[in-house]
Design an enzyme around this catalytic site. Structure first.
Site, PDB file in Angstrom:
ATOM      1  N   TYR A   1       0.853  -1.187   0.000  1.00  0.00           N
ATOM      2  CA  TYR A   1       0.000   0.000   0.000  1.00  0.00           C
ATOM      3  C   TYR A   1       0.886   1.232   0.000  1.00  0.00           C
ATOM      4  O   TYR A   1       1.836   1.313   0.774  1.00  0.00           O
ATOM      5  CB  TYR A   1      -0.890   0.008   1.249  1.00  0.00           C
TER       6      TYR A   1
ATOM      7  N   ASP B   1       9.386   3.060  -0.209  1.00  0.00           N
ATOM      8  CA  ASP B   1       8.324   3.723   0.553  1.00  0.00           C
ATOM      9  C   ASP B   1       8.523   3.411   2.031  1.00  0.00           C
ATOM     10  O   ASP B   1       8.151   2.348   2.525  1.00  0.00           O
ATOM     11  CB  ASP B   1       6.954   3.245   0.055  1.00  0.00           C
TER      12      ASP B   1
ATOM     13  N   LYS C   1       4.045   9.192   8.741  1.00  0.00           N
ATOM     14  CA  LYS C   1       3.886   8.578  10.058  1.00  0.00           C
ATOM     15  C   LYS C   1       4.929   9.073  11.085  1.00  0.00           C
ATOM     16  O   LYS C   1       4.823  10.210  11.522  1.00  0.00           O
ATOM     17  CB  LYS C   1       3.836   7.063   9.905  1.00  0.00           C
TER      18      LYS C   1
END
Ligand SMILES: *Cc1c(COP(=O)(O)O)cnc(C)c1O
Length: 432
Positions: free
Chosen positions: A145, A240, A268
């Site tokens: 994702y 990522d 995050k």
């Protein structure tokens, strides 16, 4: 406890004016059943819901809260930044403070640009890779994702794995056709794609450690193959690190695997609980961004001083003392893993736990943890739903989806972990 009266009332009201009562799909408890708890406040390893019940939290806002909830350093940094102005839309020293920490810590980042989410970071990095290479195609791996940008909502994990749909409505075929999907851990298939279409490929993107459809740990050989094939074909490797960056160590997954991507994306932890994303890499690529170069990307709230202050306070705490924080996180994670494996064995289960540092995933299927999305047994989701409900009764809050990982923070001390292991023991006795 399951959702109390006040949570239920709020949820009913929320559902009237917010789709499914939430602003991000997995929060709705759709795949585990029941209704979401409304948080009232949170501190350290725990939160209290609006009905006054307190839970040990292993979601940590889905990864950012590596120091725990409302860490005093971060709260103080945010308060004092906020008192000086919430947003300037102009350069401020706070941006340099965070950027310098990031660039000095991660060897393959010469320059970074801040955005406001992980999605935006990835979307922008892909655009940059396309601008730099003059190519359109992107290779991604199924189960990874990368946020909800159109061309990456193809065989994505996270909420999408739960829905069992490979993609989303509203994504034009034409966009998706630029995205080539390969299974994780499949060197042969990846080599074949790069051999066939290498000269059309702008970027190969992979999660640092794929952690949005379980925790699918990749071999160093596979990660090195991606690096080598990118170099050979002129595609840019985008790592990522939205989850792994500053989570599994100062150098993230790149350091873990000993590889050096061309571009890396962050989110995050880098925002310490505030909306921050970042992407960065070699100077020659980053200088292609507007206003220096032809690749446009902008943001009204990018580099927001309050968000920058939260990120900087978080990284400062993590990096002080030569990275001792990461040893502590790894020790906590290891103790948790061992405790869980022992409990599974005691209950006659052949389940296991996948773990990298403070990221853990409950593997509720027989055998060793899978390395690709296709090897996850869908039946595990039913077991997880029961376990999730039983754990809530024990005051332990795990993500409301079997595909999501657990995050341990520095606020989870060894006794918290030991208590949680006991709670798992009781929860398993209950569900049988
Ligand atoms: C969470 C996540 C994103 C998206 O970040 P948002 O801040 O939710 O937009 C992108 N990539 C990975 C690996 C993620 O885990």
């Amino acid at each position: 406890m399951s959702a109390g009266d006040i949570s239920r009332k709020l949820y009913a009201k929320a559902c009237e004016i917010l789709p499914a009562g939430v602003n991000s799909p997995v929060r709705a408890f759709g795949s585990v059943g029941g209704e979401p708890l409304f948080y009232a406040s949170a501190r350290g390893a725990t939160f209290t819901d609006v009905d006054g019940e307190t839970y040990v939290d292993y979601v940590g806002s889905w990864g950012p809260l590596i120091l725990g909830h409302a860490h005093s350093d971060v709260v103080q940094a945010v308060s004092s930044a906020a008192a000086k102005g919430l947003s300037y839309g102009a350069p401020c020293a706070e941006e340099i403070a965070l950027a310098a920490m990031v660039v000095e810590t991660v060897p393959h980042l010469e320059m970074v640009r801040f955005v406001s989410s992980g999605t935006e970071a990835v979307m922008s990095a892909i655009r940059l890779a396309r601008g730099v290479t003059g190519r359109d195609a992107v290779v991604k791996f199924s189960g990874c994702y990368h946020g909800h940008a159109d061309h990456l909502l193809v065989s994505a994990g996270s909420g999408l794995a739960t829905f069992g749909t490979p993609s989303s409505a509203g994504v034009p075929e034409a966009f998706a056709s630029h995205t080539l999907v390969v299974e994780l851990d499949d060197a042969e298939a990846f080599r074949a794609v790069m051999a066939e279409r290498g000269d059309e490929i702008a970027a190969v993107i992979i999660e640092g450690i794929p952690a949005n459809a379980g925790l699918l740990v990749q071999s160093s050989e596979f990660m090195r193959l991606i690096r080598d094939e990118c170099t050979r074909t002129g595609a840019l490797m985008i790592l990522d690190e939205v989850i792994t960056g500053f989570r599994i160590g100062p150098g993230g997954a790149a350091e873990h695997y000993g590889i050096s991507p061309d571009l890396a994306t962050y989110g995050k932890v880098i925002g310490g609980g505030m909306p921050v994303g970042a992407y960065g890499g070699k100077r020659e690529y980053m200088e292609q961004l507007a206003p220096l170069g032809p690749v446009y990307q902008a943001g009204t709230l990018s580099g927001n001083p309050v968000a920058m202050a939260a990120g900087a306070a978080t990284l400062r705490r993590l990096l002080q003392g030569g990275g001792r924080a990461y040893t502590q996180l790894d020790d906590l994670g290891a103790a948790f893993e061992k405790g869980l494996r022992d409990v599974f064995k005691d209950h006659g289960k052949k389940w296991s736990v996948a773990r990298v540092g403070s990221i853990l995933w409950l593997v509720l299927q027989d055998g060793e943890p899978p390395h690709k999305y296709e090897d996850i047994d869908p039946a595990a989701a039913d077991i997880y739903a029961k376990l999730h409900a039983a754990l809530l009764e024990q005051g332990v809050y795990c993500a409301p989806s079997a595909y999501e990982v657990m995050f341990v923070s520095l606020a989870h001390d060894p006794s918290t972990i030991a208590d949680t292991v006991k709670a798992f023991d009781r929860a398993l006795s209950e569900i049988g």
